[in-house]
Design a protein around this motif. Structure first.
Motif, PDB file in Angstrom:
ATOM      1  N   ILE A  85      -6.182  32.592  -7.677  1.00  0.00           N
ATOM      2  CA  ILE A  85      -5.303  32.054  -6.186  1.00  0.00           C
ATOM      3  C   ILE A  85      -5.595  30.527  -6.167  1.00  0.00           C
ATOM      4  O   ILE A  85      -4.885  29.701  -5.659  1.00  0.00           O
ATOM      5  CB  ILE A  85      -5.901  32.728  -5.055  1.00  0.00           C
ATOM      6  CG1 ILE A  85      -5.573  34.369  -5.442  1.00  0.00           C
ATOM      7  CG2 ILE A  85      -5.013  32.501  -3.706  1.00  0.00           C
ATOM      8  CD1 ILE A  85      -6.091  35.408  -4.228  1.00  0.00           C
ATOM      9  N   SER A  86      -6.778  30.070  -6.033  1.00  0.00           N
ATOM     10  CA  SER A  86      -7.040  28.664  -6.297  1.00  0.00           C
ATOM     11  C   SER A  86      -6.243  27.741  -6.934  1.00  0.00           C
ATOM     12  O   SER A  86      -5.622  26.704  -6.461  1.00  0.00           O
ATOM     13  CB  SER A  86      -8.756  28.506  -6.272  1.00  0.00           C
ATOM     14  OG  SER A  86      -8.950  27.052  -5.874  1.00  0.00           O
ATOM     15  N   ASP A  87      -6.279  28.271  -8.396  1.00  0.00           N
ATOM     16  CA  ASP A  87      -5.272  27.493  -9.165  1.00  0.00           C
ATOM     17  C   ASP A  87      -3.870  27.303  -8.656  1.00  0.00           C
ATOM     18  O   ASP A  87      -3.329  26.436  -8.944  1.00  0.00           O
ATOM     19  CB  ASP A  87      -5.406  28.016 -10.567  1.00  0.00           C
ATOM     20  CG  ASP A  87      -6.699  28.281 -11.221  1.00  0.00           C
ATOM     21  OD1 ASP A  87      -7.426  27.329 -10.727  1.00  0.00           O
ATOM     22  OD2 ASP A  87      -7.236  29.098 -12.173  1.00  0.00           O
TER      23      ASP A  87
ATOM     24  N   ASP B 164     -17.373  40.210 -22.111  1.00  0.00           N
ATOM     25  CA  ASP B 164     -17.560  41.886 -22.132  1.00  0.00           C
ATOM     26  C   ASP B 164     -18.946  42.172 -22.345  1.00  0.00           C
ATOM     27  O   ASP B 164     -19.570  43.169 -21.802  1.00  0.00           O
ATOM     28  CB  ASP B 164     -16.965  42.609 -23.236  1.00  0.00           C
ATOM     29  CG  ASP B 164     -15.413  42.912 -22.477  1.00  0.00           C
ATOM     30  OD1 ASP B 164     -15.344  42.895 -21.414  1.00  0.00           O
ATOM     31  OD2 ASP B 164     -14.512  43.299 -23.215  1.00  0.00           O
ATOM     32  N   TRP B 165     -19.936  41.483 -23.161  1.00  0.00           N
ATOM     33  CA  TRP B 165     -21.196  42.000 -23.603  1.00  0.00           C
ATOM     34  C   TRP B 165     -21.983  41.511 -22.371  1.00  0.00           C
ATOM     35  O   TRP B 165     -23.143  42.438 -22.491  1.00  0.00           O
ATOM     36  CB  TRP B 165     -21.456  40.803 -24.998  1.00  0.00           C
ATOM     37  CG  TRP B 165     -21.459  39.690 -24.466  1.00  0.00           C
ATOM     38  CD1 TRP B 165     -20.339  38.788 -24.708  1.00  0.00           C
ATOM     39  CD2 TRP B 165     -22.446  38.655 -23.873  1.00  0.00           C
ATOM     40  NE1 TRP B 165     -20.649  37.339 -24.266  1.00  0.00           N
ATOM     41  CE2 TRP B 165     -21.748  37.326 -23.637  1.00  0.00           C
ATOM     42  CE3 TRP B 165     -23.652  38.967 -23.192  1.00  0.00           C
ATOM     43  CZ2 TRP B 165     -22.346  36.341 -23.214  1.00  0.00           C
ATOM     44  CZ3 TRP B 165     -24.141  37.795 -22.553  1.00  0.00           C
ATOM     45  CH2 TRP B 165     -23.701  36.542 -22.752  1.00  0.00           C
TER      46      TRP B 165
ATOM     47  N   ALA C 251      -4.558  36.743 -13.636  1.00  0.00           N
ATOM     48  CA  ALA C 251      -4.042  35.803 -14.039  1.00  0.00           C
ATOM     49  C   ALA C 251      -4.870  35.274 -15.043  1.00  0.00           C
ATOM     50  O   ALA C 251      -5.601  35.765 -15.635  1.00  0.00           O
ATOM     51  CB  ALA C 251      -3.608  34.960 -12.766  1.00  0.00           C
ATOM     52  N   SER C 252      -4.672  33.782 -15.394  1.00  0.00           N
ATOM     53  CA  SER C 252      -5.506  33.059 -16.629  1.00  0.00           C
ATOM     54  C   SER C 252      -6.808  33.222 -16.440  1.00  0.00           C
ATOM     55  O   SER C 252      -7.517  33.109 -17.391  1.00  0.00           O
ATOM     56  CB  SER C 252      -5.040  31.667 -16.605  1.00  0.00           C
ATOM     57  OG  SER C 252      -5.360  31.030 -15.429  1.00  0.00           O
ATOM     58  N   ARG C 253      -7.561  33.223 -15.397  1.00  0.00           N
ATOM     59  CA  ARG C 253      -8.954  33.183 -15.138  1.00  0.00           C
ATOM     60  C   ARG C 253      -9.722  34.445 -15.916  1.00  0.00           C
ATOM     61  O   ARG C 253     -10.909  34.269 -16.383  1.00  0.00           O
ATOM     62  CB  ARG C 253      -9.321  33.276 -13.750  1.00  0.00           C
ATOM     63  CG  ARG C 253      -9.130  31.914 -13.074  1.00  0.00           C
ATOM     64  CD  ARG C 253     -10.085  30.636 -13.553  1.00  0.00           C
ATOM     65  NE  ARG C 253      -9.726  29.507 -12.517  1.00  0.00           N
ATOM     66  CZ  ARG C 253     -10.768  28.546 -12.576  1.00  0.00           C
ATOM     67  NH1 ARG C 253     -11.789  28.702 -12.891  1.00  0.00           N
ATOM     68  NH2 ARG C 253     -10.342  27.444 -11.936  1.00  0.00           N
ATOM     69  N   PHE C 254      -8.894  35.484 -15.895  1.00  0.00           N
ATOM     70  CA  PHE C 254      -9.238  36.915 -16.464  1.00  0.00           C
ATOM     71  C   PHE C 254      -9.272  36.659 -18.005  1.00  0.00           C
ATOM     72  O   PHE C 254      -9.760  37.829 -18.761  1.00  0.00           O
ATOM     73  CB  PHE C 254      -8.524  37.864 -15.959  1.00  0.00           C
ATOM     74  CG  PHE C 254      -9.147  38.475 -14.690  1.00  0.00           C
ATOM     75  CD1 PHE C 254      -9.726  39.325 -14.407  1.00  0.00           C
ATOM     76  CD2 PHE C 254      -8.363  37.664 -13.427  1.00  0.00           C
ATOM     77  CE1 PHE C 254     -10.128  39.727 -13.003  1.00  0.00           C
ATOM     78  CE2 PHE C 254      -8.769  38.263 -12.060  1.00  0.00           C
ATOM     79  CZ  PHE C 254      -9.688  39.195 -12.102  1.00  0.00           C
TER      80      PHE C 254
ATOM     81  N   ALA D  59     -13.951  39.950  -8.803  1.00  0.00           N
ATOM     82  CA  ALA D  59     -13.300  39.182  -7.459  1.00  0.00           C
ATOM     83  C   ALA D  59     -13.578  37.847  -7.638  1.00  0.00           C
ATOM     84  O   ALA D  59     -12.482  37.207  -6.867  1.00  0.00           O
ATOM     85  CB  ALA D  59     -14.125  39.729  -6.350  1.00  0.00           C
ATOM     86  N   THR D  60     -14.440  37.261  -7.962  1.00  0.00           N
ATOM     87  CA  THR D  60     -14.760  35.697  -8.060  1.00  0.00           C
ATOM     88  C   THR D  60     -13.557  35.142  -8.919  1.00  0.00           C
ATOM     89  O   THR D  60     -12.636  34.219  -8.589  1.00  0.00           O
ATOM     90  CB  THR D  60     -15.978  35.142  -8.610  1.00  0.00           C
ATOM     91  OG1 THR D  60     -17.014  35.616  -7.835  1.00  0.00           O
ATOM     92  CG2 THR D  60     -15.993  33.650  -8.719  1.00  0.00           C
TER      93      THR D  60
END
Length: 735
Positions: free
Chosen positions: A147-149, A124-125, A114-117, A140-141
């Motif tokens: 999920i926390s959001d 990427d660098w 979702a949005s965190r990604f 994973a964080t």
């Protein structure tokens, strides 16, 4: 018979390691055989919440409460089967129990995103320098943060991984809002907390229930826990202690607090807790140490015990028994290797010294005992405790949680660690003072020190003087260089909005910070806005610092005062410091990742700022200055290396011959050799054995010089010769 105690840290603090307060008290209780059990309810609630069963409840709550309006939450609802399928495996991976999952996570088609990604493209660098396990841990964080959001939007607006309902605890003069929240039905997360608490109380059956509240984010859950126990087990006595009451509840007068608690203790908890036990055993005792109680409907502060507080040598070794040490989860929120240390890895927490040896910084609560009373612990006792904790926990990582670790004690501890041949990893908080020479930093590194954090605060010499920090920016640059070159990472705490700070000084501070990162002598940092606290010199004497505090009401409400610590104020400069927050933090985030040093400072702000007045090479030039090579006679001399092999040979030239010695050394990385004349070589082999770090006696420079001069002439000529400089580079330290 001694009463049984139950100690808890309520949700939430850290995910990766337990907060140490209950372990400290349990260790103390062990010294006079009081039975106790402890629990970190924060990690236990997290593990129940972030499980297949817990998430099923979260999704059920979300769809029952209201249909999510946020597009991101709608996406998570749509992907709920993927979250339910993966959650248990991801948590096991973050606990270090499922390392092979990293390969799947890194393929980026395993975790629902979702949005965190969205920030992944920017990072990427960074993954080129991260191993598979670390990259997977970071992904994973982000998954957990998504999920926390979702939980915050759809289930419980007060949720946060390392804090819960923090807003309710943040220096509320009045207890009204928190009291009102506690009259409502428990939330879904409250329900998880109370179900865990119910099982533990029923099994342990304590007579005294101690709740440690380190931060505002633990306060709401502390009251919820106490409320439940008061209702269902009214005979159990309940006490609160910890960092929050120590700073915020010193003026407590609201009697409603004692509907939940019987006692609230301040400052060091050992003696107050011992006296609470005595009062439970013998209600006629009536002796208390720094304890609030309710008498005839009024809050009364009792401090009538004649017994003095315990010395640090008497309080025992922290005891982590009962805590779920193998179930904590390591997360990587920021890929910066220094920044991640607060959330990644299990750390045994210890303190080198009670209080602060400096004790002058004007923004700090130096009037309170936990900082004001300075008492170091002997290095051999510290090492004893470290060895005991390693046996107990199976972990050899230590975070010394000092206000500022004293350099002399750090040196003694490092020598003791090396003398005992312990394999440990440790880090701590320091002041950037000139005592941290290049050689001291190399000694600390050899003993297992991997990182230090320290307050640069405001990178302006005028303001550092006003703060009474006792350092200059130039000095900080040199000290951070010494740490960095020895292989120890450095994190700087940075401050903006200090009283009388001008816009120009804020921008100049940012330029100093930019140069420190560009020079490679800082690895990590964090900006926070100055907050005026009631117990700091600024809070106690605001007129001296050009600020006018808002008058606090004598009563928080008609019921009385609850918490007083942060004080609102107006600065005579009239500057809105808050507006600099985003630009300072965004620039720092980039600097921490080694990029954007060539950006104009204006690019970080969407409003006009003045040009910096700092010379573009200020830090570079400061680092070019030659160090003073004069050695004090009292300086200690230590050899970190091993014994050399010696080969004597004769060299001839133009009819003359003389005897030489070749000394060959082996360190962990390479072998090297030096040549001296035979007599000097024999003396050197003997003295290196005497000053080896494994020896109990530490020799001074004057003793070395005297020893040499008893056998040979021209000490200075020998000491500053090329062979000796080679030894200096390989572990001959002057401390």
């Amino acid at each position: 018979m001694k009463p049984k105690l139950f100690l808890i840290t309520p949700p939430f603090t850290q995910l990766n390691t337990p907060y140490p307060a209950t372990a400290y008290i349990k260790g103390f209780l062990n010294t006079f055989e009081v039975p106790s059990e402890q629990a970190d309810l924060g990690i236990e609630v997290i593990l129940k919440l972030f499980s297949r069963e817990g998430l099923q409840g979260v999704f059920a709550q979300a769809t029952t409460n209201h249909k999510p309006k946020n597009i991101n939450s709608q996406r998570i609802i749509a992907l709920q089967d993927e979250y339910l399928k993966t959650i248990d495996s991801v948590i096991a991976f973050l606990q270090g129990k499922n390392p092979t999952l990293a390969l799947q996570i890194c393929q980026e088609d395993y975790l629902p995103e979702a949005s965190r990604f969205a920030q992944l493209e920017e990072l990427d660098w960074a993954f080129g320098t991260m191993g598979t396990q670390d990259k997977a841990k970071h992904l994973a964080t982000l998954y957990l943060e998504d999920i926390s959001d979702f939980i915050v939007e759809c289930v419980d607006e007060n949720f946060g991984f390392s804090r819960y309902a923090e807003r309710l605890g943040r220096s509320a003069n009045s207890f009204d809002e928190l009291y009102e929240a506690l009259q409502k039905e428990p939330s879904y997360i409250d329900g998880i907390l109370l179900s865990i608490l119910e099982e533990k109380i029923a099994r342990i059956q304590p007579e005294l229930f101690l709740i440690s509240v380190p931060f505002p984010g633990n306060l709401y859950s502390a009251f919820r826990s106490a409320q439940w126990v008061k209702k269902h087990y009214p005979n159990i006595k309940i006490a609160m202690g910890g960092g929050f009451p120590n700073t915020e509840l010193r003026s407590l007068s609201d009697a409603r607090v004692f509907e939940f608690f019987d006692f609230i203790t301040l400052d060091d908890g050992e003696l107050p807790v011992e006296l609470l036990i005595s009062n439970i055993q013998n209600p006629n005792t009536k002796e208390f140490k720094r304890t609030f109680i309710l008498e005839e409907g009024k809050v009364v502060y009792k401090n009538n015990a004649s017994k003095p507080d315990y010395k640090q040598s008497q309080v025992g070794t922290p005891d982590y028994t009962d805590l779920l040490l193998d179930k904590y989860i390591s997360v990587i929120e920021v890929v910066n290797p220094m920044h991640r240390m607060w959330s990644d890895g299990r750390w045994n927490k210890l303190t080198m010294a009670h209080g602060c040896y400096w004790g002058k910084c004007t923004f700090c609560d130096i009037s309170l005992d936990y900082i004001k009373i300075y008492e170091p612990i002997a290095a051999n006792l510290l090492c004893d405790r470290m060895e005991e904790m390693m046996t107990q926990t199976g972990q050899n990582g230590f975070h010394f949680v000092d206000e500022a670790a004293p350099p002399a004690l750090m040196r003694a501890l490092a020598l003791e660690i090396l003398r005992r041949k312990l394999s440990v990893t440790w880090w701590t908080n320091i002041r950037f003072e000139k005592s941290f020479s290049a050689d001291l930093c190399r000694l600390l590194k050899a003993s297992g020190c991997i990182a230090v954090s320290g307050g640069l605060e405001v990178a302006s010499d005028r303001l550092l003087q006003l703060i009474d920090k006792g350092v200059t920016v130039e000095q900080v640059a040199k000290v951070t260089r010494n740490f960095t070159e020895s292989g120890i990472m450095v994190h700087a705490y940075l401050m903006y909005g200090y009283p009388t700070q001008t816009v120009q000084e804020t921008i100049d501070s940012l330029e100093m910070v930019r140069q420190l990162f560009e020079a490679g002598v800082l690895q990590s940092g964090f900006w926070h806005q100055f907050a005026m606290t009631a117990h700091s010199p600024v809070g106690l004497n605001p007129e001296q610092f050009g600020v006018t505090p808002e008058l606090l009401p004598l009563q928080g409400s008609e019921k009385g005062i609850f918490a007083i610590n942060d004080i609102n104020y107006t600065d005579k400069t009239g500057i809105d410091h808050e507006k600099f927050s985003f630009g300072l933090k965004k620039s720092l985030f980039n600097f921490m990742h080694g990029i954007c040093f060539d950006f104009e400072l204006q690019e970080w702000f969407d409003f006009k700022i003045p040009k910096t007045k700092i010379h573009p090479d200020f830090i570079f030039n400061a680092l070019q200055e030659e160090e003073n090579f004069t050695t004090k006679p009292t300086a200690k001399v230590v050899w970190l290396g091993g014994k050399p092999s010696v080969e004597n040979f004769t060299k001839s030239k133009k009819g003359n011959s003389w005897e030489l010695a070749k000394l060959t050394f082996h360190d962990k990385k390479e072998s090297f050799a030096i040549q001296t004349n035979k007599a000097e070589g024999e003396w050197l082999v003997a003295i290196l054995d005497k000053i080896a770090v494994s020896q109990s006696k530490v020799y001074s420079f004057q003793e070395i010089k005297t020893d040499f001069e008893q056998h040979l002439p021209d000490f200075e000529l020998f000491w500053y010769s090329k062979p000796m400089q080679t030894l200096r580079a390989f572990g001959l330290l002057i401390l």
